[in-house]
Design an enzyme around this catalytic site. Structure first.
Site, short mmCIF file in Angstrom:
data_model
loop_
_atom_site.label_atom_id
_atom_site.label_comp_id
_atom_site.label_asym_id
_atom_site.label_seq_id
_atom_site.Cartn_x
_atom_site.Cartn_y
_atom_site.Cartn_z
N GLU A 427 0.79 -1.24 -0.05
CA GLU A 427 0.11 -0.08 -0.03
C GLU A 427 0.90 1.45 -0.07
O GLU A 427 0.62 2.19 0.76
CB GLU A 427 -0.96 0.01 1.23
CG GLU A 427 -1.88 -1.04 1.07
CD GLU A 427 -3.21 -1.05 1.97
OE1 GLU A 427 -3.50 0.17 2.51
OE2 GLU A 427 -3.91 -2.02 2.23
C1 LIG Z 1 2.30 -9.75 0.66
C2 LIG Z 1 2.14 -8.57 -0.29
C3 LIG Z 1 0.70 -8.16 -0.78
C4 LIG Z 1 0.57 -7.23 -1.71
N1 LIG Z 1 -1.01 -7.21 -2.12
C5 LIG Z 1 -1.19 -6.48 -3.23
C6 LIG Z 1 -2.32 -6.25 -3.92
O1 LIG Z 1 -3.45 -6.66 -3.01
N2 LIG Z 1 -2.43 -5.55 -4.98
C7 LIG Z 1 -1.38 -5.14 -5.71
O2 LIG Z 1 -1.54 -4.42 -6.64
N3 LIG Z 1 -0.14 -5.08 -4.96
C8 LIG Z 1 0.04 -5.75 -4.18
N4 LIG Z 1 1.33 -5.73 -3.53
C9 LIG Z 1 2.42 -5.18 -4.09
C10 LIG Z 1 2.95 -4.19 -3.15
O3 LIG Z 1 2.20 -2.92 -3.22
C11 LIG Z 1 4.53 -3.90 -3.83
O4 LIG Z 1 5.19 -4.92 -3.25
C12 LIG Z 1 4.81 -2.36 -3.53
O5 LIG Z 1 4.19 -1.64 -4.23
C13 LIG Z 1 6.44 -2.28 -3.68
O6 LIG Z 1 6.68 -2.64 -5.14
P1 LIG Z 1 8.06 -3.75 -5.20
O7 LIG Z 1 7.97 -4.82 -4.10
O8 LIG Z 1 7.96 -4.27 -6.71
O9 LIG Z 1 9.05 -2.87 -4.84
P2 LIG Z 1 10.17 -1.84 -5.82
O10 LIG Z 1 9.37 -1.11 -6.70
O11 LIG Z 1 11.02 -3.11 -6.67
O12 LIG Z 1 11.02 -1.04 -4.79
C14 LIG Z 1 12.05 -1.71 -4.15
C15 LIG Z 1 12.53 -0.92 -3.08
O13 LIG Z 1 13.14 0.22 -3.82
C16 LIG Z 1 12.36 1.44 -3.38
N5 LIG Z 1 12.09 2.17 -4.33
C17 LIG Z 1 11.45 1.98 -5.28
N6 LIG Z 1 11.32 3.25 -6.21
C18 LIG Z 1 11.99 4.14 -5.47
C19 LIG Z 1 12.13 5.54 -5.84
N7 LIG Z 1 11.80 6.23 -6.66
N8 LIG Z 1 13.09 6.30 -4.74
C20 LIG Z 1 13.36 5.75 -3.73
N9 LIG Z 1 13.27 4.27 -3.15
C21 LIG Z 1 12.51 3.62 -4.27
C22 LIG Z 1 11.18 0.80 -2.66
O14 LIG Z 1 10.52 1.53 -1.50
C23 LIG Z 1 11.48 -0.53 -2.16
O15 LIG Z 1 12.28 -0.48 -0.84
C24 LIG Z 1 1.57 -6.93 -2.48
C25 LIG Z 1 2.84 -7.27 -2.07
C26 LIG Z 1 2.97 -8.18 -0.80
C27 LIG Z 1 4.59 -8.52 -0.88
#
Ligand SMILES: Cc1cc2nc3c(=O)[nH]c(=O)nc-3n(C[C@H](O)[C@H](O)[C@H](O)COP(=O)(O)OP(=O)(O)OC[C@H]3O[C@@H](n4cnc5c(N)ncnc54)[C@H](O)[C@@H]3O)c2cc1C
Length: 642
Positions: A427
């Site tokens: 979220e």
């Molecule tokens: C258990 C679980 C439930 C989930 N449920 C849902 C759901 O119901 N629906 C849905 O759509 N998604 C869902 N998600 C997805 C979740 O919202 C994403 O994991 C989240 O948005 C982060 O994306 P990512 O994991 O790909 O991280 P990435 O985008 O790959 O980021 C990796 C790291 O880099 C940081 N980062 C990224 N961009 C930047 C920037 N520009 N500046 C500084 N730091 C940055 C992030 O904060 C993070 O620490 C779920 C994920 C999990 C694990």
């Protein structure tokens, strides 16, 4: 083209985010004012109190039923098997727990957001997997955007099913679109007659996706041309999970929330009628952001529920466990932890309740409050879980089932820790929340004066910016040095903290302005500087929320809350002072340079002696990325160790 090459540029990602951003502020916001150096206590005090006797009665009835269901649930069994038994889901359906906010005219409970978040607080104190089920369905799943953006016809069609217990999901994330939705690859192509769309693509980590009846799916519809350039369109669709072409590709498993119904959901030319578009074509990303503004109010309360559960354990174990001749809670080190846990839990509840009350009262822009509440409560809560585990010592690390087997109280702290961690990621991760908040914190100054400090702007643009800035900044800037003296006497023992918050708010406002003058357009990239400013703002909000809540409770006869708010404010002041000390980051550049060197592999030598956990791909093998010695010189050989 490889996946990596297909990713959009940084500029494109920013443009997409910017296009989805709500640019107007039609209603006031305490935090927006805070970042402008103005302490508008009148916006949050007296604490809004929404009292509807009819709702209170119905809410009390529902909460009693919910408690009864939760007390009958075996959460360690759910954790061990990774499944929520169907009878438990049915019990939740039967009491209306999947349609808490669905209006009564459609058969839902029609309860308020405040009741809803308190329900989630209670559920989390017992079982995170159940919170995931209920909250993904109602905070971000179909009913929330349906309520905000659905047509009457859509409401008639979907609300009654949700009220009866249809589970819903929200599908935004993809392999390459995590924090950055501009990379979204799922497409929705209009059919020739324009009456339907064919959705194709894979959605990742979709909570409830494996069990949902209805999903909100974000997909790219054809680009539109704006100012001669194509602009990406993201559109939100309500999709029936039983439509041909919808397939659960994988059920996913995690460190915690073992029974979360989360999966990779494949859409293969899934035919969806145009009438299932929510809000309008191209409005999907904005819809997701606005949905999350309210959706994000759940997590802070849920985190507060977890914190309260930890407080109970810290209190009872601190008093019961005797070591070195007295209860561990009386040894100063543990007492300090217990005091901070109690004070922080109070502030977390204050933040969650205040943000929700402001939303319920209406005429208030909640987006910054919700984002800060999500970010701050999840981080504060994580610290509390960690400290509670420490207080429990070895028992904190031991699984509840194992404790039970050897005859001890089965207190599930390790499960709480595993379940809690995700709150800082989903979220909107902590970093993305800080980016979002920082964008708004500097917005007013940038709007007025950006061209003044931007070396690329023309003379005419600079002149216009100068005029705009000259109208606002001189008077405003003086105001950040000299505020009207107020005593805040009605707050009694907390008045000194409010005076401090008022002064510090002015300090924050002018510091953000100084940062803009100092770094100019580069400030956008100075995340560490911006994030410290955001953290100061978050602490000031938490302090204000704690004081306002304590004042409200004191008026209602609860004097104890003042001590909790006081200790919380004392500690928050120390954290704020530290952040100000480091605001412009004397070590940021050196650390950033080092990180670049690390990423380039120059310090891979440090990884010698380990067994790599990073599975080797063909390209890693060719580049030697998995071999710490392949691209580096041993420090001894380079004479570094001499
Ligand atoms: C258990 C679980 C439930 C989930 N449920 C849902 C759901 O119901 N629906 C849905 O759509 N998604 C869902 N998600 C997805 C979740 O919202 C994403 O994991 C989240 O948005 C982060 O994306 P990512 O994991 O790909 O991280 P990435 O985008 O790959 O980021 C990796 C790291 O880099 C940081 N980062 C990224 N961009 C930047 C920037 N520009 N500046 C500084 N730091 C940055 C992030 O904060 C993070 O620490 C779920 C994920 C999990 C694990």
């Amino acid at each position: 083209m490889s996946d990596q090459q297909a990713l959009v540029s940084e500029k494109e990602a920013r443009d997409v985010a910017e296009a989805a951003r709500e640019t107007e502020w039609q209603h006031p916001s305490f935090i927006r004012e805070l970042f402008l150096g103005r302490f508008r206590l009148d916006l949050i005090h007296p604490h809004p109190r929404h009292v509807d006797p009819d709702e209170q009665l119905r809410a009390a009835d529902f909460m009693a039923k919910l408690r009864a269901v939760l007390e009958s649930v075996d959460s360690d069994e759910i954790d061990r098997t990774g499944e929520i038994p169907e009878p438990v889901v049915q019990q939740l359906r039967d009491i209306g727990a999947l349609g808490i906010k669905v209006p009564r005219e459609y058969g839902g409970l029609g309860l308020s957001q405040a009741t809803y978040i308190r329900a989630m607080e209670m559920v989390t104190s017992k079982d995170g997997s159940l919170t995931a089920l209920l909250s993904a369905s109602q905070s971000i799943g179909v009913p929330q955007p349906l309520k905000l953006f659905g047509t009457d016809e859509q409401k008639q069609r979907f609300f009654p099913r949700i009220a009866k217990g249809a589970i819903t999901a929200f599908a935004l994330t993809e392999v390459n679109a995590g924090s950055d939705p501009a990379n979204m690859a799922t497409t929705a192509t209009p059919t020739e007659d324009g009456k339907h769309f064919l959705i194709s693509g894979d959605k990742l980590w979709c909570t409830n996706g494996t069990r949902a009846e209805l999903l909100v799916v974000m997909a790219r519809t054809p680009d539109v041309v704006v100012n001669g350039k194509p602009r990406k369109q993201i559109t939100a669709f309500i999709v029936e999970a039983n439509t041909p072409g919808v397939e659960v590709k994988h059920r996913l498993r995690f460190m915690g929330l073992k029974a979360i119904e989360n999966g990779v959901i494949r859409f293969d030319k899934v035919k969806v009628p145009r009438e299932n578009i929510l809000w309008g074509e191209g409005k999907g990303l904005k819809l997701a952001l606005v949905t999350l503004n309210t959706g994000r109010l759940t997590l802070p309360a849920s985190c507060a529920g977890a914190a309260k559960a930890m407080l109970e354990v810290a209190r009872k174990w601190g008093a019961e466990r005797v070591q070195w001749g007295q209860p561990i809670g009386r040894h100063d080190a543990i007492a300090q932890k217990i005091g901070k846990i109690a004070a922080t839990t109070f502030a977390m509840e204050a933040v969650a309740e205040l943000a929700t009350a402001l939303h319920e009262q209406g005429g208030y822009d909640i987006r910054l409050e919700a984002a800060i509440a999500k970010m701050w409560n999840s981080e504060a809560g994580w610290h509390i879980v960690d400290e509670t585990l420490q207080i429990r010592g070895g028992r904190g690390y031991e699984m509840a089932e194992s404790l039970r087997r050897r005859g001890e109280k089965a207190v599930p702290i390790e499960r709480a820790m595993r379940d809690f961690r995700i709150n800082l990621i989903f979220e909107g991760s902590s970093e993305i929340m800080r980016l979002f908040i920082a964008r708004e914190a500097v917005d007013h100054h940038f709007k007025l004066a950006f061209n003044l400090v931007n070396p690329e702007s023309t003379l005419q643009q600079k002149w216009q910016a100068f005029l705009a800035s000259a109208k606002f900044h001189p008077l405003w800037y003086v105001g950040t040095w000299v505020g009207l003296p107020r005593t805040y006497g009605e707050f009694g023992a907390l008045a000194k903290h409010l005076r401090w918050i008022a002064r510090t708010t002015r300090h924050l406002g002018r510091s953000i302005f100084h940062a803009m003058l100092r770094f100019g357009p580069k400030l956008e990239r100075k995340q560490s500087v911006l994030f410290r400013a955001v953290d100061i703002g978050a602490e000031l909000f938490a302090m204000s929320a704690a004081c306002v809540r304590a004042r409200m409770l004191a008026k209602e006869g609860n004097r104890e809350a003042v001590a909790l708010a006081d200790v919380f404010c004392r500690h928050a002041r120390v954290r704020v002072a530290e952040r100000f000390d480091q605001l412009f980051g004397p070590d940021d550049d050196a650390t950033y340079r080092l990180a670049r060197e690390v990423l380039d592999g120059r310090h891979a030598w440090l990884e010698q002696g380990i067994v790599s956990q990073w599975p080797a791909s063909a390209s890693d093998a060719a580049s030697g990325a998995n071999d710490p010695m392949a691209r580096t010189v041993r420090p001894e050989a380079a004479g570094v160790g001499d």
